[in-house]
Design a protein around this motif. Structure first.
Motif, PDB file in Angstrom:
ATOM      1  N   ALA A 136       0.836  -1.202   0.000  1.00  0.00           N
ATOM      2  CA  ALA A 136       0.000   0.000   0.000  1.00  0.00           C
ATOM      3  C   ALA A 136       0.872   1.254   0.000  1.00  0.00           C
ATOM      4  O   ALA A 136       2.015   1.226   0.441  1.00  0.00           O
ATOM      5  N   LEU A 137       0.291   2.341  -0.503  1.00  0.00           N
ATOM      6  CA  LEU A 137       0.899   3.660  -0.396  1.00  0.00           C
ATOM      7  C   LEU A 137       0.396   4.263   0.907  1.00  0.00           C
ATOM      8  O   LEU A 137      -0.823   4.344   1.115  1.00  0.00           O
ATOM      9  N   VAL A 138       1.303   4.649   1.789  1.00  0.00           N
ATOM     10  CA  VAL A 138       0.920   4.967   3.162  1.00  0.00           C
ATOM     11  C   VAL A 138       1.339   6.391   3.530  1.00  0.00           C
ATOM     12  O   VAL A 138       2.490   6.781   3.303  1.00  0.00           O
ATOM     13  N   SER A 139       0.396   7.133   4.103  1.00  0.00           N
ATOM     14  CA  SER A 139       0.688   8.515   4.472  1.00  0.00           C
ATOM     15  C   SER A 139       0.120   8.859   5.833  1.00  0.00           C
ATOM     16  O   SER A 139      -1.012   8.505   6.152  1.00  0.00           O
ATOM     17  N   LEU A 140       0.913   9.560   6.583  1.00  0.00           N
ATOM     18  CA  LEU A 140       0.444  10.246   7.776  1.00  0.00           C
ATOM     19  C   LEU A 140       0.248  11.690   7.351  1.00  0.00           C
ATOM     20  O   LEU A 140       1.171  12.302   6.806  1.00  0.00           O
ATOM     21  N   GLY A 155      -2.238   0.672  -9.657  1.00  0.00           N
ATOM     22  CA  GLY A 155      -3.459   0.570  -8.861  1.00  0.00           C
ATOM     23  C   GLY A 155      -3.301   0.124  -7.424  1.00  0.00           C
ATOM     24  O   GLY A 155      -4.183  -0.533  -6.876  1.00  0.00           O
ATOM     25  N   TYR A 156      -2.197   0.500  -6.775  1.00  0.00           N
ATOM     26  CA  TYR A 156      -2.069   0.148  -5.354  1.00  0.00           C
ATOM     27  C   TYR A 156      -2.993   1.007  -4.500  1.00  0.00           C
ATOM     28  O   TYR A 156      -3.225   2.179  -4.798  1.00  0.00           O
ATOM     29  N   PRO A 157      -3.504   0.424  -3.419  1.00  0.00           N
ATOM     30  CA  PRO A 157      -4.382   1.180  -2.524  1.00  0.00           C
ATOM     31  C   PRO A 157      -3.603   2.226  -1.722  1.00  0.00           C
ATOM     32  O   PRO A 157      -2.408   2.072  -1.490  1.00  0.00           O
ATOM     33  N   TRP A 158      -4.298   3.257  -1.293  1.00  0.00           N
ATOM     34  CA  TRP A 158      -3.740   4.269  -0.385  1.00  0.00           C
ATOM     35  C   TRP A 158      -4.285   4.024   1.016  1.00  0.00           C
ATOM     36  O   TRP A 158      -5.470   3.702   1.179  1.00  0.00           O
ATOM     37  N   VAL A 159      -3.412   4.211   2.009  1.00  0.00           N
ATOM     38  CA  VAL A 159      -3.852   4.166   3.405  1.00  0.00           C
ATOM     39  C   VAL A 159      -3.404   5.463   4.077  1.00  0.00           C
ATOM     40  O   VAL A 159      -2.205   5.756   4.127  1.00  0.00           O
ATOM     41  N   LEU A 160      -4.361   6.237   4.566  1.00  0.00           N
ATOM     42  CA  LEU A 160      -4.058   7.532   5.166  1.00  0.00           C
ATOM     43  C   LEU A 160      -4.352   7.506   6.654  1.00  0.00           C
ATOM     44  O   LEU A 160      -5.411   7.009   7.067  1.00  0.00           O
ATOM     45  N   MET A 161      -3.430   8.044   7.422  1.00  0.00           N
ATOM     46  CA  MET A 161      -3.579   8.041   8.880  1.00  0.00           C
ATOM     47  C   MET A 161      -3.453   9.460   9.425  1.00  0.00           C
ATOM     48  O   MET A 161      -2.758  10.296   8.860  1.00  0.00           O
ATOM     49  N   ARG A 211      -8.025   6.335  -8.705  1.00  0.00           N
ATOM     50  CA  ARG A 211      -9.034   5.303  -8.927  1.00  0.00           C
ATOM     51  C   ARG A 211      -8.899   4.173  -7.929  1.00  0.00           C
ATOM     52  O   ARG A 211      -9.699   3.251  -7.893  1.00  0.00           O
ATOM     53  N   SER A 212      -7.797   4.223  -7.133  1.00  0.00           N
ATOM     54  CA  SER A 212      -7.536   3.144  -6.177  1.00  0.00           C
ATOM     55  C   SER A 212      -8.427   3.254  -4.954  1.00  0.00           C
ATOM     56  O   SER A 212      -9.002   4.310  -4.667  1.00  0.00           O
ATOM     57  N   GLU A 213      -8.457   2.177  -4.206  1.00  0.00           N
ATOM     58  CA  GLU A 213      -9.128   2.159  -2.922  1.00  0.00           C
ATOM     59  C   GLU A 213      -8.354   3.063  -1.954  1.00  0.00           C
ATOM     60  O   GLU A 213      -7.132   3.071  -1.956  1.00  0.00           O
ATOM     61  N   VAL A 214      -9.075   3.817  -1.125  1.00  0.00           N
ATOM     62  CA  VAL A 214      -8.417   4.646  -0.113  1.00  0.00           C
ATOM     63  C   VAL A 214      -9.019   4.321   1.247  1.00  0.00           C
ATOM     64  O   VAL A 214     -10.240   4.283   1.393  1.00  0.00           O
ATOM     65  N   LEU A 235      -3.038  -1.340   8.538  1.00  0.00           N
ATOM     66  CA  LEU A 235      -1.873  -1.846   7.782  1.00  0.00           C
ATOM     67  C   LEU A 235      -1.650  -3.339   7.985  1.00  0.00           C
ATOM     68  O   LEU A 235      -0.775  -3.927   7.345  1.00  0.00           O
ATOM     69  N   GLU A 236      -2.436  -3.935   8.852  1.00  0.00           N
ATOM     70  CA  GLU A 236      -2.292  -5.370   9.120  1.00  0.00           C
ATOM     71  C   GLU A 236      -2.306  -6.236   7.857  1.00  0.00           C
ATOM     72  O   GLU A 236      -1.546  -7.193   7.766  1.00  0.00           O
ATOM     73  N   PRO A 237      -3.160  -5.926   6.864  1.00  0.00           N
ATOM     74  CA  PRO A 237      -3.207  -6.809   5.690  1.00  0.00           C
ATOM     75  C   PRO A 237      -1.954  -6.759   4.817  1.00  0.00           C
ATOM     76  O   PRO A 237      -1.813  -7.598   3.930  1.00  0.00           O
ATOM     77  N   TYR A 238      -1.064  -5.778   5.026  1.00  0.00           N
ATOM     78  CA  TYR A 238      -0.001  -5.550   4.040  1.00  0.00           C
ATOM     79  C   TYR A 238       1.378  -6.018   4.500  1.00  0.00           C
ATOM     80  O   TYR A 238       1.685  -6.038   5.685  1.00  0.00           O
ATOM     81  N   ASP A 239       2.209  -6.351   3.501  1.00  0.00           N
ATOM     82  CA  ASP A 239       3.606  -6.703   3.747  1.00  0.00           C
ATOM     83  C   ASP A 239       4.534  -5.521   3.468  1.00  0.00           C
ATOM     84  O   ASP A 239       5.502  -5.297   4.184  1.00  0.00           O
ATOM     85  N   PHE A 240       4.256  -4.792   2.378  1.00  0.00           N
ATOM     86  CA  PHE A 240       5.131  -3.679   1.991  1.00  0.00           C
ATOM     87  C   PHE A 240       4.368  -2.359   2.001  1.00  0.00           C
ATOM     88  O   PHE A 240       3.146  -2.330   1.816  1.00  0.00           O
ATOM     89  N   TYR A 241       5.109  -1.267   2.171  1.00  0.00           N
ATOM     90  CA  TYR A 241       4.498   0.066   2.096  1.00  0.00           C
ATOM     91  C   TYR A 241       5.468   1.015   1.416  1.00  0.00           C
ATOM     92  O   TYR A 241       6.674   0.801   1.374  1.00  0.00           O
ATOM     93  N   TRP A 242       4.878   2.064   0.897  1.00  0.00           N
ATOM     94  CA  TRP A 242       5.633   3.181   0.311  1.00  0.00           C
ATOM     95  C   TRP A 242       5.180   4.411   1.066  1.00  0.00           C
ATOM     96  O   TRP A 242       3.994   4.756   1.035  1.00  0.00           O
TER      97      TRP A 242
END
Ligand code: GDP
Ligand code: MN
Length: 347
Positions: free
Chosen positions: A30-34, A59-65, A83-86, A144-151
């Motif tokens: 996932a693409l990860v941002s605070l 099409g990687y998902p974004w995770v925002l915190m 267009r990805s899941e956020v 973030l539990e479902p993921y192995d890698f992050y950017w």
């Protein structure tokens, strides 16, 4: 025929989503941002850049915190950029507050003093919560539990070259754990007792120090081992990271973070997540698992990394950065010489 998109509510043509256009293997990533609500515009700039250079094709998902609830305006502004899941998540209070072993009176005194000295973010408490969160808590968030890698993606950054392959799949296929673009010196005043604490940790947990590690990135004279060493202040600039979450979740890093945290120096000093992550990656991993993304053109004010190979990147319209003005190898504040001596050729 336009259809109402279930996620955004926008009218859309029946779409061919990126994963359908590019059916190759994906990583669990996932693409990860605070990020703060007030940073919507600069965060949209980052999204615009990374989506157009990379993610629209993958099409990687974004995770925002956020330590505060995201506003509806913020969510709407973000959803319009991809267009990805956020996923939007609020950080639990325990991960963004003083732990009970910290003396708050002392912390406030130290902040006042560092403020007086003009240390950058010296008197800023939320900055300390941010650094501690990025050091010890982001990888434990439920989202973030479902993921192995992050950017890791910050507001206001820019990617200046097309990224035509999948860095996550690259990491996975080549057994990489930590990836960076810029290496730089830390402000000594913010980490005065970090290195002595690292030495104590290594004495207590020698099993966590890897063979063939990248200690020479952190220490100029390695002839006396870690015990006799002096930290040269080099670290990977953690506002960009492509890494394996499982490393931060490992026993070695868990022991390390707890050992550091108990000192209270995320508050009394102003320990940054960049030196903390860097020291862990350089000491607990074999150097083969640390990767410099020379090919990723990246800007975070005030520095930028621009690939140096002109035929490969610049003579073909892939980039809009100037290789002659890249932080490395041209800026004296860069720690790339210290990295190159660890890995003269980064494979
Ligand atoms: P710098 O890069 O060291 O100058 O620090 P930044 O201001 O860019 O902060 C680093 C990251 O943490 C960015 O992604 C910010 O959006 C985020 N950040 C910093 N402070 C806060 C805060 O108080 N709340 C939230 N939610 N995010 C923060
Ligand atoms: Mn930043």
């Amino acid at each position: 025929v336009m259809e109402k998109d279930a996620r955004t509510g926008f009218l859309m043509p029946p779409d061919v989503y990126p994963a359908a256009m590019n059916p190759f293997k994906r990583a669990n990533a996932a693409l990860v941002s605070l990020v703060r609500n007030e940073e919507l515009d600069s965060f949209r700039d980052s999204m615009r850049s990374l989506e157009s250079r990379f993610n629209r094709k993958f099409g990687y998902p974004w995770v925002l915190m956020n330590d505060k609830p995201f506003t509806e305006d913020f969510k709407k502004g973000v959803l319009a950029m991809t267009r990805s899941e956020v996923t939007f998540a609020q950080i639990p209070y325990e991960h963004w507050s003083y732990p009970d072993f910290v003396n708050q009176t002392k912390a406030e005194e130290e902040m006042r003093q560092m403020g007086k000295e003009g240390v950058i973010y010296g008197d800023n408490l939320s900055y300390r919560h941010m650094c501690r969160f990025n050091s010890g808590f982001f990888y434990r968030q439920k989202v973030l539990e479902p993921y192995d890698f992050y950017w890791r993606v910050e507001p206001g950054v820019k990617f200046s070259c097309d990224i035509d392959y999948d860095p996550f799949v690259f990491m996975e296929a080549n057994d990489k754990v930590y990836g960076f673009t810029i290496a730089i010196y830390e402000y000594e005043r913010t980490i005065q007792t970090l290195w002595p604490t690292v030495k104590e940790f290594a004495k207590k947990y020698p099993q966590h120090i890897a063979k063939n590690n990248a200690m020479h990135f952190l220490v100029d004279n390695i002839s006396e081992g870690l015990e006799g060493s002096k930290y040269n202040l080099c670290h990977f600039w953690s506002n960009f990271e492509i890494a394996d979450l499982r490393f931060w979740r490992s026993q070695a890093y868990t022991d390390f973070f707890n050992f550091l945290d108990e000192t209270g120096n995320f508050f009394y000093e102003r320990w940054g997540d960049a030196p903390v992550h860097s020291i862990a990656a350089a000491l607990f991993l074999p150097k083969s698992k640390v990767h410099k993304f020379e090919d990723v053109a990246y800007e975070h004010n005030p520095y930028n990394h621009c690939p140096q190979n002109r035929p490969l990147f610049h003579d073909n319209g892939k980039c809009e950065c100037d290789p002659a003005r890249s932080f490395d190898p041209h800026d004296g504040y860069s720690c790339h010489n210290q990295w190159f001596r660890v890995k003269p050729v980064d494979t």
